[in-house]
Every structure is written in C-alpha cells, then in structure tokens.
Design a protein around this motif. Structure first.
Motif, short mmCIF file in Angstrom:
data_model
loop_
_atom_site.label_atom_id
_atom_site.label_comp_id
_atom_site.label_asym_id
_atom_site.label_seq_id
_atom_site.Cartn_x
_atom_site.Cartn_y
_atom_site.Cartn_z
N PHE A 109 0.84 -1.21 0.00
CA PHE A 109 0.00 0.00 0.00
C PHE A 109 0.87 1.26 0.00
CE2 PHE A 109 -2.34 3.31 2.31
CZ PHE A 109 -3.46 3.43 1.48
N ARG A 113 1.23 4.27 -2.87
CA ARG A 113 1.02 5.71 -2.65
C ARG A 113 2.13 6.53 -3.30
NH1 ARG A 113 -2.21 7.19 1.72
NH2 ARG A 113 -1.68 9.31 1.06
N GLU A 120 0.69 2.05 -9.42
CA GLU A 120 -0.14 2.32 -8.24
C GLU A 120 -1.31 1.35 -8.16
OE1 GLU A 120 -2.75 5.94 -6.23
OE2 GLU A 120 -1.78 6.21 -8.19
N SER A 123 -0.03 -2.16 -7.15
CA SER A 123 0.33 -2.21 -5.73
C SER A 123 -0.91 -2.21 -4.85
CB SER A 123 1.21 -1.00 -5.37
OG SER A 123 2.46 -1.08 -6.05
N THR A 124 -1.91 -1.45 -5.27
CA THR A 124 -3.15 -1.43 -4.48
C THR A 124 -3.83 -2.78 -4.50
OG1 THR A 124 -3.45 0.93 -4.99
CG2 THR A 124 -5.37 -0.28 -4.22
N ALA A 127 -2.00 -5.07 -2.24
CA ALA A 127 -2.27 -4.75 -0.84
C ALA A 127 -3.59 -5.34 -0.38
CB ALA A 127 -2.26 -3.24 -0.65
N PHE A 128 -4.64 -5.21 -1.23
CA PHE A 128 -5.94 -5.74 -0.86
C PHE A 128 -5.91 -7.28 -0.79
CE2 PHE A 128 -7.78 -1.57 -2.07
CZ PHE A 128 -8.54 -1.37 -0.93
#
Length: 509
Positions: A109, A113, A120, A123-124, A127-128
């Motif tokens: 996460f 950012r 981005e 990566s998001t 992260a989830f």
C-alpha cells in the motif's frame, strides 16, 4: 574495517544458530546427506546477504541471495513441519502467516502511494489481496485454537480408555495382606537411549561432549524403566520412583510443550515406549492396589523418567533431596500436582555404614535415605529392611548390576566434581553391599538377566525370603569378583540393529 567486523559479528551467531538447528534436526533422525545439502543452502543464503559481491556481477548480487533465501526458508519450513511440528503449533503458525500477509499488504500500500499510473493500481491490488489473505489466516488461527484443544482432549480420552481396559483384563491378582513387608518391581515402559550414554562412560561419554553425542549418535538401545511398590505393614503403601506416564510415551510433544518449545526441541518423540498394561496405575491395580492409596513416593532424583508417574499420584507426599528440587529440575510439569506435597530430608540421622550422613525416615530403622549425589545434584538411594534382609534401591547412581564394576563399566557422567561424587557414591555402595551379605541391589534400568530373571522371580510375590536373597547374592558373585571386577561373560557389547530395525541390543560376553 568496522563494517567488515560488524558483518563478521553477525556471521558468527548466525552460524551458531544454524549449527544448533542442524543438531536438532539430526536428533530428529533427518538423514545426513539431506542435512549437508540444507546446511550449505543456509550458509550460502547468510553469506550472500552479508557479502553479495561473492556472486559476481551486479545483476546476480541481488537475485542469487534472494533465491537462496527463499529456498532456505522453504526448506526450514518443510523440515520443521516434517519433524518438529505439533498440533498446538497450528494457531501460532497461522497467526505468524497472518501477520506476514498484513505486513506485506501495508508495504504494498505504501509503495502504491508513492507510485504512479499502472504501478499504483497493481500495488493497491496486491495490498488488498495480501490484506484479505491475512484476515482469513487470522480468523482460521482463532478458530483452530478450539480444534487443537479438542484434539488433545481426544488423545487423553483414548489413553484413559486404554488404561481402563487394561485394568479389567483377566489375570489380575488379589492383594496379599499377611503383615509381611513386600516389594514389587513395576516395569513402567522403556526408554530409548544411546548405547554410549548407557555404557560408554569410560569411552569419552562425559560432560558436555557426552551430552552432545547423545543428541546425534544413533547407536540406540531400549532399556526398562522400573518403579518399586512397597507394601509396609506399619507405614502403608510407598513407592520408590514413579516411572514414566502414558502422555510421555503417546503424547510426547504435548507433554513437553507445557514448559517451552526448547523442551520439545531437545527431546525425541520416541524416547519412551509404554503399553497400556505398563501404566503405573494399571500395574498397581493388577497387583490388587489402588494408586490413590500411595501415601509417600521416595524420589531418587527428579529426572523425568523417574518423576512422570507423579501425574497420577496427586495425593502422595514426595520425598526428595532439596538440592535436586532446587538445582536439578528440568521439566517441572511432572511435579505440578504434587509441588505442594514435597518433603526434604535433613540427612541428620548420623552415619550409616560407609555413608557419613543418612536419614532414618520413619525413625525406626525400617527405611533409610542415603545421599548419593553426582548423577544429579541431590540424587539419593533408599535402603529398605525386609523380614529376610534388605534391599537397596539404586536409582541412577548405577544403571545395572555390571555397573558395580565401576572401573570397567560406566554410564555417561556429568563430568568434573559431579563425576567424582558419583564415583564416591558408587564406592560407598560397594562397601555397603560387601559388609552385609543380606542386602541386595535393585536398579531402575537394569537390562540384564539379573533384573529380568532373578529379581523378577524373587519378588514375584513381593517377599524373596532368605533363600531368594541368597540366590540374588549368589548371582551377583557369579557376575562380579570380590574386588568388583567383571567375571568373563559379563562385559557388555553393542550389537547393531538388523536391516530395517531402528534399535540395537546388548550382548554380554
């Protein structure tokens, strides 16, 4: 220069931890070739992380240590699951995996950012996904706690069922109550030991070196574990030592997980073997006694193969040397139910034969405690008066009858002053036996014909009689000279196991 010294400072403890881990795996019977390959992998990963330049070009300086690290991590996890894992570890492992996933999610996460565009979004998503996996693993960890506890209860319930079935099996005796002092040897299973630990005290098995050899040496034998029931007309039901219990043999990792992981790592799962009819409570019941009637246990020392049976005797007073309790107790779980019932002799009854101090426990000369430190800080022997002579319960001062020839046969000793004390105790025992031809020794681990044939026969009904005592002494004299040397035909030799077997045996020749 300081950077190099710092790396060397990190390398030394890393290699020490790795070496200890390899010893644990060897103790758990992991094959040597696999250990060598795994050890090289660990060493490569550590060196690669500290000195990536050894792998040449810049492109490989990052990849090779990473690959080696991943392989070493997977190998560690695989070996752990294969040879160390116990069901109670499941919630912990799931929790660790959940934390790792959540940390990974947080890192992804934060990277997202700082990234732009497609990076981005990727990566998001990571992260989830990682965070979701962490939450799922955390929930499974919580749910697994109850399942683990339920499985352990099922294991213990199965042991209880087997014990009750063994008590009800045909062939039990009626209790004899005629006013005689009776002694019954109780075989409470076997312990698996290295031959050198049992017979190699004169061949370098001493001190730290001897202990390390017990961890890796695979020349193993099975030896019996004996406790002794005393039915005394004036003092009630007594016990010398208590042997091992069902949990130690059948739920070993669970039993030794009550204290700390180190206890489980440094013991072997198959170190004890016990059949349902060898359970102490079963043996007592089949002799016509109830374990709840035992009033006193005289513990020669606190080692777990002598104290495990205390778990089934919560009402008993346990008499042991204070030095052993304060300085020799390794696995206190065996004592949890009796720790408020301990009694420490003062050894203030004066000299007893060659022993400068002794404790007349009942004050009538019927049972005398003799300090014999060395095998443990406060080891003691127990002398009991019978109607036809006396018996001397040896504990682990000497393992077997041939061990009375201390200059020819010796078990592993602690080393230094403890070895000196143990040999001094052995000499005093020799003097005591030589001075009284009506005293016979009874051992806790004798794997010779003396125990399986002579002692078993003489004490089959608890009272050897004068002829039984004489027969035991005659056999002693056929094994040992008056100078405590072995006669021909009684020197122990290790016989390797046949193909497909895991235990060797001992021949006397």
């Amino acid at each position: 220069m300081l950077k190099v010294l710092g790396k060397i400072g990190l390398l030394a403890p890393a290699f020490a931890v790795g070496a200890a881990w390899l010893v644990v795996l060897r103790m758990k019977d992991v094959p040597v070739p696999l250990l060598v390959a795994y050890g090289l992998l660990l060493a490569g990963a550590v060196v690669g992380l500290l000195w990536p330049g050894v792998f040449g070009r810049p492109a490989t300086r990052r990849r090779v240590p990473a690959y080696l690290g991943v392989l070493a991590g997977l190998g560690t996890l695989g070996l752990y699951l294969a040879v160390v894992y116990y069901v109670t570890d499941l919630p912990v492992l799931l929790a660790l995996a959940a934390v790792a996933c959540l940390v990974w999610a947080a890192a992804a996460f934060l990277r997202g950012r700082r990234a732009a565009g497609g990076r981005e979004a990727r990566s998001t998503r990571r992260a989830f996904l990682s965070g979701g996996a962490g939450l799922v693993l955390g929930a499974l960890g919580v749910l697994s706690v109850d399942r683990v506890e339920r499985q352990r209860r099922e294991v213990l319930a199965r042991g209880e069922q087997e014990r009750r079935a063994a008590v009800r099996a045909p062939g039990a005796r009626r209790r004899i109550d005629d006013g005689a002092v009776r002694v019954f040897p109780i075989h409470t299973g076997d312990t698996i030991v290295t031959y050198g630990q049992f017979y190699g005290g004169l061949d370098g098995w001493e001190g730290l070196n001897g202990y390390l050899r017990t961890l890796v040496d695979k020349a193993q034998i099975a030896v019996p574990v004996f406790a002794y029931l005393i039915d005394h007309p004036r003092h009630g039901l007594l016990l010398v030592d208590s042997g091992v219990n069902w949990e130690q043999a059948h739920d070993h990792d669970g039993y030794y997980n009550h204290n700390q992981m180190v206890s489980r790592l440094l013991t072997q799962r198959d170190e004890y073997r016990l059949t349902p009819d060898q359970d102490l409570r079963v043996r007592l019941a089949r002799l016509g006694y109830d374990a709840r009637e035992i009033t006193t246990v005289f513990l020669t020392h606190v080692h777990d193969d002598h104290a495990g049976g205390l778990r089934g005797l919560p009402q008993a007073t346990v008499v042991l040397d204070r030095r052993d309790w304060e300085h020799g107790t390794v696995y206190p779980y065996s004592f949890d139910l009796v720790k408020d019932n301990l009694s420490f002799p003062a050894f203030d009854s004066g000299a007893f034969g060659p022993f400068p101090a002794a404790q007349d426990h009942f004050g009538d000369g019927s049972l005398v405690l003799l300090p014999t430190p060395g095998h443990s800080p406060g080891h003691m022997c127990v002398l009991l008066r019978l109607d036809s002579g006396s018996v001397l319960f040896m504990g682990d001062t000497l393992y077997t009858l041939p061990h009375l020839a201390t200059d020819q046969v010796r078990q592993m000793t602690i080393g230094g002053v403890d070895t000196t004390r143990q040999l001094e105790a052995a000499r005093r025992i020799q003097s005591l036996l030589a001075a009284d031809p009506a005293t016979v020794p009874l051992f806790a681990h004798d794997n010779t014909r003396y125990q399986s044939g002579l002692v078993a026969s003489a004490f089959a009904h608890g009272t050897p009689g004068e002829e039984g005592v004489r027969e035991l002494r005659r056999y002693m004299e056929s094994v040992l000279t008056p100078g405590w040397r072995l006669r021909p035909g009684h020197t122990p030799h290790f016989v390797p196991p046949p193909s497909g077997a895991d235990l060797g045996r001992v021949e006397f020749r």
